[in-house]
Write a protein that holds these residues in place. Structure first.
Motif, PDB file in Angstrom:
ATOM      1  N   VAL A   1      10.018  21.021  -6.053  1.00 58.26           N
ATOM      2  CA  VAL A   1       9.923  22.049  -5.587  1.00 58.26           C
ATOM      3  C   VAL A   1       9.072  23.032  -4.622  1.00 58.26           C
ATOM      4  N   ASP A   2       7.835  22.037  -5.147  1.00 60.02           N
ATOM      5  CA  ASP A   2       6.806  22.203  -3.802  1.00 60.02           C
ATOM      6  C   ASP A   2       6.601  20.999  -3.463  1.00 60.02           C
ATOM      7  N   GLU A   3       7.517  20.054  -2.992  1.00 61.09           N
ATOM      8  CA  GLU A   3       7.349  19.159  -2.399  1.00 61.09           C
ATOM      9  C   GLU A   3       7.619  19.178  -0.747  1.00 61.09           C
ATOM     10  N   PRO A   4       7.867  20.068   0.434  1.00 62.39           N
ATOM     11  CA  PRO A   4       6.730  20.088   1.869  1.00 62.39           C
ATOM     12  C   PRO A   4       5.334  19.901   0.964  1.00 62.39           C
ATOM     13  N   LEU A   5       4.811  20.754   0.214  1.00 62.18           N
ATOM     14  CA  LEU A   5       3.141  20.864  -0.199  1.00 62.18           C
ATOM     15  C   LEU A   5       2.573  18.983  -0.266  1.00 62.18           C
ATOM     16  N   LEU A   6       3.302  18.580  -1.545  1.00 59.78           N
ATOM     17  CA  LEU A   6       3.007  17.681  -2.083  1.00 59.78           C
ATOM     18  C   LEU A   6       3.347  16.656  -0.808  1.00 59.78           C
ATOM     19  N   ALA A   7       4.288  16.654  -0.064  1.00 59.31           N
ATOM     20  CA  ALA A   7       4.353  15.479   1.419  1.00 59.31           C
ATOM     21  C   ALA A   7       3.554  15.640   2.187  1.00 59.31           C
ATOM     22  N   ALA A   8       2.960  16.898   3.059  1.00 60.46           N
ATOM     23  CA  ALA A   8       1.979  17.056   3.482  1.00 60.46           C
ATOM     24  C   ALA A   8       0.602  16.833   3.209  1.00 60.46           C
ATOM     25  N   VAL A   9      -0.182  17.165   2.096  1.00 54.95           N
ATOM     26  CA  VAL A   9      -0.589  16.534   1.125  1.00 54.95           C
ATOM     27  C   VAL A   9      -0.724  14.748   0.788  1.00 54.95           C
TER      28      VAL A   9
ATOM     29  N   PRO B   1       1.068  -1.036  -0.247  1.00 55.38           N
ATOM     30  CA  PRO B   1      -0.275  -0.198  -0.260  1.00 55.38           C
ATOM     31  C   PRO B   1       0.919   1.336  -0.048  1.00 55.38           C
ATOM     32  N   LEU B   2       0.658   2.125  -1.082  1.00 57.47           N
ATOM     33  CA  LEU B   2       1.811   3.154  -1.028  1.00 57.47           C
ATOM     34  C   LEU B   2       0.869   4.335  -1.497  1.00 57.47           C
ATOM     35  N   VAL B   3       1.004   5.891  -1.385  1.00 60.95           N
ATOM     36  CA  VAL B   3       0.779   6.708  -1.928  1.00 60.95           C
ATOM     37  C   VAL B   3       1.800   8.000  -2.600  1.00 60.95           C
ATOM     38  N   LEU B   4       2.439   7.652  -3.984  1.00 57.46           N
ATOM     39  CA  LEU B   4       3.423   8.043  -4.049  1.00 57.46           C
ATOM     40  C   LEU B   4       3.179   9.263  -5.022  1.00 57.46           C
ATOM     41  N   ARG B   5       3.683  10.399  -4.841  1.00 65.70           N
ATOM     42  CA  ARG B   5       4.133  11.548  -5.627  1.00 65.70           C
ATOM     43  C   ARG B   5       5.424  11.675  -6.372  1.00 65.70           C
ATOM     44  N   PRO B   6       5.807  12.811  -7.222  1.00 66.65           N
ATOM     45  CA  PRO B   6       6.654  12.830  -7.822  1.00 66.65           C
ATOM     46  C   PRO B   6       7.799  13.555  -6.925  1.00 66.65           C
ATOM     47  N   PRO B   7       8.601  13.641  -7.299  1.00 66.45           N
ATOM     48  CA  PRO B   7       9.231  13.042  -8.806  1.00 66.45           C
ATOM     49  C   PRO B   7       9.312  10.892  -8.797  1.00 66.45           C
ATOM     50  N   GLY B   8       9.259  11.187  -9.932  1.00 66.22           N
ATOM     51  CA  GLY B   8       9.983   8.827 -10.022  1.00 66.22           C
ATOM     52  C   GLY B   8      11.178   9.019 -10.441  1.00 66.22           C
ATOM     53  N   VAL B   9      11.726   9.861 -10.540  1.00 62.46           N
ATOM     54  CA  VAL B   9      13.364   9.519 -11.022  1.00 62.46           C
ATOM     55  C   VAL B   9      14.344  10.427  -9.646  1.00 62.46           C
ATOM     56  N   TYR B  10      15.309   9.931  -9.171  1.00 60.80           N
ATOM     57  CA  TYR B  10      15.839   9.814  -8.508  1.00 60.80           C
ATOM     58  C   TYR B  10      16.629  11.605  -9.245  1.00 60.80           C
ATOM     59  N   ALA B  11      17.686  11.175  -9.830  1.00 62.91           N
ATOM     60  CA  ALA B  11      18.478  11.780 -10.408  1.00 62.91           C
ATOM     61  C   ALA B  11      17.418  13.741 -10.808  1.00 62.91           C
ATOM     62  N   THR B  12      16.305  13.627 -10.167  1.00 61.64           N
ATOM     63  CA  THR B  12      15.770  14.698 -10.757  1.00 61.64           C
ATOM     64  C   THR B  12      15.420  15.266 -10.122  1.00 61.64           C
ATOM     65  N   GLY B  13      15.661  15.520  -8.107  1.00 53.51           N
ATOM     66  CA  GLY B  13      15.791  15.625  -7.011  1.00 53.51           C
ATOM     67  C   GLY B  13      14.222  16.346  -6.559  1.00 53.51           C
ATOM     68  N   GLN B  14      14.323  16.730  -5.753  1.00 58.68           N
ATOM     69  CA  GLN B  14      13.267  16.877  -4.898  1.00 58.68           C
ATOM     70  C   GLN B  14      12.551  18.589  -5.904  1.00 58.68           C
TER      71      GLN B  14
END
Length: 821
Positions: free
Chosen positions: A479-487, A464-477
């Motif tokens: 810019v909306d990572e705090p919001l994406l993680a919070a939602v 069971p997962l809720v996955l958020r962008p990015p799907g590619v590690y090299a892309t880097g987090q």
């Protein structure tokens, strides 16, 4: 123990799965010439055509036909010769003797394709139902495809599901090259693989892999699932789901329920067909739910919930359909539902891949995951990329079996062509010939680009997962990572799933949410529903997961129903997207427009080399037709792809390297994979924090002498939770990484997994903990929308550039009455 993570991974190399294809082609008979009939009904009648035989009733026409062979029957309606191109005829096929339903189709128009299995000599009743519209007639074509027992694999060994030990990205990549049937299920240190017999097991062992048997006989396991579903239906007349359903829907059920929701609630629900029909010609259907649902240009924020990119993932469609039903049932009856439906617009497309889903759902179960186990089909029905000898035949009865087609969730433009997708046409993660090559993916692209979708969930199984962008590690987090993680957390608080970025296990490219987020700025997520298979028992995988009941991880927390409501709250929150406000005269149309190119990944070639990225063009074009003052909810004008990357500046130096001492003693071998069980060695250490140290990450590295020996490394926090681990093989070191670690006390657990027999004990020689500074943010560029006001006659009244960021509101005033500039 560590949180169990699962993610999409390559399925099926062509060599293993096409081993039986020669026999199948030899045993397959030619399709019969299509028999053409005309169905005529003087009047329309709302009716569930596949509910029961309705011979002689209003709005019904039909005919009898005898099956010339055992195999597939296809009935296809064609509205091209009808006077009214917008008519809606449905079709169903019944066995005359028993009245049992064989096949059905109930789309919004008359592009109907009904497939089912028949036995030689059976008399069938083909029933057409005129649901609505002025067309008295419709053309029906009936085709039979005979198949023989040669198409079914006769295996001496049962198919098994095993968990292969793959503790590193490198190990997963090595497994990916073995041409085995690798499933979509993985943990931090394993990947599930279907073994089709002793030869597959020997191949794994020969490549140096170890594994644990999870399901010794898959066919028996799936048979038990069918028995559990049947028993549940018999004892439960109605479930607690919004729809009350007690079993998995078929494609006709989805389509009929959506158009009935719209018919019964005309102001609240609008059913629609997406512009591109599927590869085989089916309509792809959805519903919009909003106050005055037909007014698409109302400017409200949009939550788009969709399912079944992958055909065999039946709970994905069920969850989306229950959500649509839930909103309709609750509007006007529940305060929260009424408030959120009034503030937002909901779009639901339960089945993105109707061809594949119809095949999977209608298939005769085999349970061996081989070429002709159609129930386990994942992809769409695209034949063009297969070798010529595999391009013939109808998709449910073709010489390539379930292997034909494209993985739609590797076909989107976002980072297309990179790792985590296959170049091999027969692989279940085949990416397609180019970005957006498939009509099904084109549909989602055009809908998202034209409708200002602010929030998106694409449902899959299993996690069971809720996955958020990015799907590619090299892309880097992002810019909306705090919001994406919070939602993400607001949703996983209810379903109990892991809240992680898509790359956390390994890279995937060409996925839905990576394209939607990076190109449009909409907050996009993948749900991997449940943890027990692609379509486990309905009571667990649908009822339990949706409502939050045992044995789901969301038991007592609200389940996916409450997770979806959390996403809808985010949709209604203007701080999570952007707003343009002002006023406009009646009859005028406001438009925001942006056109740009985006590169794919460097494109991996079949030989493993890479070619330069491909540039593809996207157009964002959203409209609103206000009367007087308006509030228009849009995505930020600057797309995340060019907005920069998330990071922070250090406030103190990182913690210096600290060497940890090896305690007395030499632990014995421990192959359990459990860092809390003995034998093991435990070494405590501390990670400091501000104001003394600022660690963006901490690296823990252990070393020993001989790569032939195998040590594993686990990092535990004060709650005995595994926060990082490293368990590779063939090296003389392990290295675990902690990202943004919480200051506090930790323990390094060192496990002696394997020592070479009859050699001196090879104890570890070094254990070093090193802090690393946080990565600073990457600055980006700022983009604007072109805002245009169009008069009722289509001429331009005004034009300006608008820059609006996430959480911002821009007031353009009485924009239309200004002179064009």
């Amino acid at each position: 123990m560590a949180q169990r993570f699962l993610r999409k991974w390559k399925v099926a190399g062509s060599a293993a799965l096409l081993a039986v294809t020669g026999a199948a082609v030899a045993g397959q008979t030619e399709a019969s010439a299509a028999e053409q009939r005309t169905l005529t009904a003087a009047q329309s009648q709302v009716r569930k055509c596949h509910g029961a035989v309705a011979k002689g009733q209003r709005g019904v026409a039909g005919f009898e036909i005898k099956a010339p062979s055992t195999g597939l029957v296809r009935v296809q309606l064609d509205p091209s010769n009808a006077r009214n191109k917008d008519e809606d005829w449905d079709v169903a096929v019944f066995e005359k003797a028993s009245g049992a339903l064989v096949a059905a189709s109930a789309g919004l128009r008359s592009y109907e394709i009904a497939d089912g299995n028949v036995t030689s000599g059976a008399t069938l009743w083909v029933q057409g139902c005129r649901y609505r519209g002025d067309a008295r007639t419709v053309s029906a074509a009936v085709t039979f495809v005979g198949t023989s027992a040669a198409t079914a694999r006769a295996a001496s060994d049962p198919a098994q599901l095993v968990a292969v030990d793959t503790p590193t990205r490198e190990a997963k990549q090595k497994l990916n090259k073995q041409e085995l049937d690798v499933t979509e299920s993985a943990t931090e240190s394993t990947v599930d693989v279907v073994l089709h017999g002793k030869a597959d097991a020997d191949k794994l062992k020969g490549a140096g892999f170890t594994f644990t048997v999870k399901i010794p006989n898959l066919a028996d396991h799936l048979k038990k699932t069918e028995e559990a579903d049947k028993a549940y239906r018999q004892r439960t007349p109605r479930s607690d789901l919004p729809s009350g359903r007690t079993e998995y829907r078929r494609l006709a059920d989805y389509d009929y329920e959506m158009k009935e929701l719209a018919r019964r609630n005309p102001l609240l629900v609008k059913a629609f067909a997406l512009p591109h029909r599927s590869v085989e010609g089916r309509d792809i259907t959805g519903v919009e739910i909003a106050i005055n649902a037909a007014n698409k240009a109302d400017g409200k924020p949009i939550f788009f919930n969709m399912g079944v990119h992958h055909a065999r993932e039946w709970p994905a469609g069920e969850s989306a359909m229950e959500w649509a039903t839930d909103l309709v049932n609750g509007f006007g009856r529940e305060a929260r539902t009424t408030r959120l439906v009034a503030q937002t617009r909901n779009i639901v497309v339960p089945i993105v891949n109707p061809d594949g889903f119809s095949i999977s759902r209608q298939a005769t179960p085999l349970g061996d995951f081989t070429t002709f186990d159609y129930e386990m089909k994942r992809k769409n029905c695209q034949p063009d990329d297969a070798p010529p000898q595999y391009q013939t035949g109808l998709c449910p009865a073709n010489p390539a079996g379930r292997l034909r087609g494209v993985d739609l969730n590797r076909n989107y433009g976002g980072f297309w062509g990179g790792p985590g997708a296959s170049t091999n046409w027969s692989s279940d993660t085949y990416r397609g010939s180019e970005p957006f090559s498939e009509p099904e993916a084109q549909n989602i692209r055009e809908l998202v680009s034209s409708r200002a979708v602010t929030n998106l969930i694409t449902n899959h199984t299993y996690g069971p997962l809720v996955l958020r962008p990015p799907g590619v590690y090299a892309t880097g987090q992002a810019v909306d990572e705090p919001l994406l993680a919070a939602v993400g957390k607001s949703m996983t608080d209810h379903n109990g799933y892991a809240n992680i970025p898509g790359y956390q296990l390994y890279d995937t490219t060409g996925t839905t949410e990576d394209w939607t987020y990076w190109v449009t700025g909409g907050l996009g997520y993948t749900f991997e529903i449940g943890n027990a298979g692609f379509h486990p028992p309905f009571a667990d995988a649908v009822i339990g997961e949706y409502l939050g009941r045992a044995p789901s991880t969301g038991a007592g927390k609200g389940g996916n129903r409450e997770a979806y409501f959390a996403m809808l709250e985010s949709t209604a929150d203007s701080a999570h997207h952007s707003v343009i406000k002002g006023e406009a005269p009646p009859g005028h149309t406001l438009r925001v427009h942006k056109e740009f190119q985006t590169p794919t990944s460097p494109v991996i070639q079949p030989d493993g080399s890479t070619a330069p990225p491909i540039m593809y063009t996207d157009v964002i074009d959203n409209t609103i037709r206000p009367v007087g003052p308006f509030t228009w909810h849009v995505n930020p004008s600057t797309r995340p792809y060019v907005a920069g990357r998330y990071g922070r500046y250090p406030t103190a130096p990182p913690q210096p390297a600290q060497s940890l001492a090896n305690p007395p003693g030499q632990p014995g071998e421990n192959t359990s994979g459990d860092p809390l069980s003995d034998p093991r060695e435990v070494v405590p250490f501390t990670i400091g924090g501000t104001p003394q140290y600022d660690n963006g990450s901490v690296r823990v590295r252990m070393e020993w002498t001989d790569p032939a020996n195998d040590w594993d490394l686990f990092i535990l926090n004060e709650q005995d939770e595994v926060v990082s681990q490293a368990a590779s093989f063939g090296t003389n070191y392990e290295e675990a990484l902690l990202i943004e670690p919480v200051p506090g006390n930790y323990r390094a657990v060192l496990v002696n997994y394997d020592q070479v027999d009859d050699t001196a004990y090879d104890d570890w020689t070094s254990l070093v903990v090193t802090g690393e500074s946080p990565k600073p943010p990457v600055p980006g560029v700022t983009e604007a929308y072109t805002l245009t006001c169009e008069r009722p006659n289509g001429s331009i009244a005004a034009v300006r550039q608008v820059i609006v960021g996430r959480g911002q509101t821009v007031d353009v005033g009485d924009f239309c009455r200004r002179r064009k500039r």
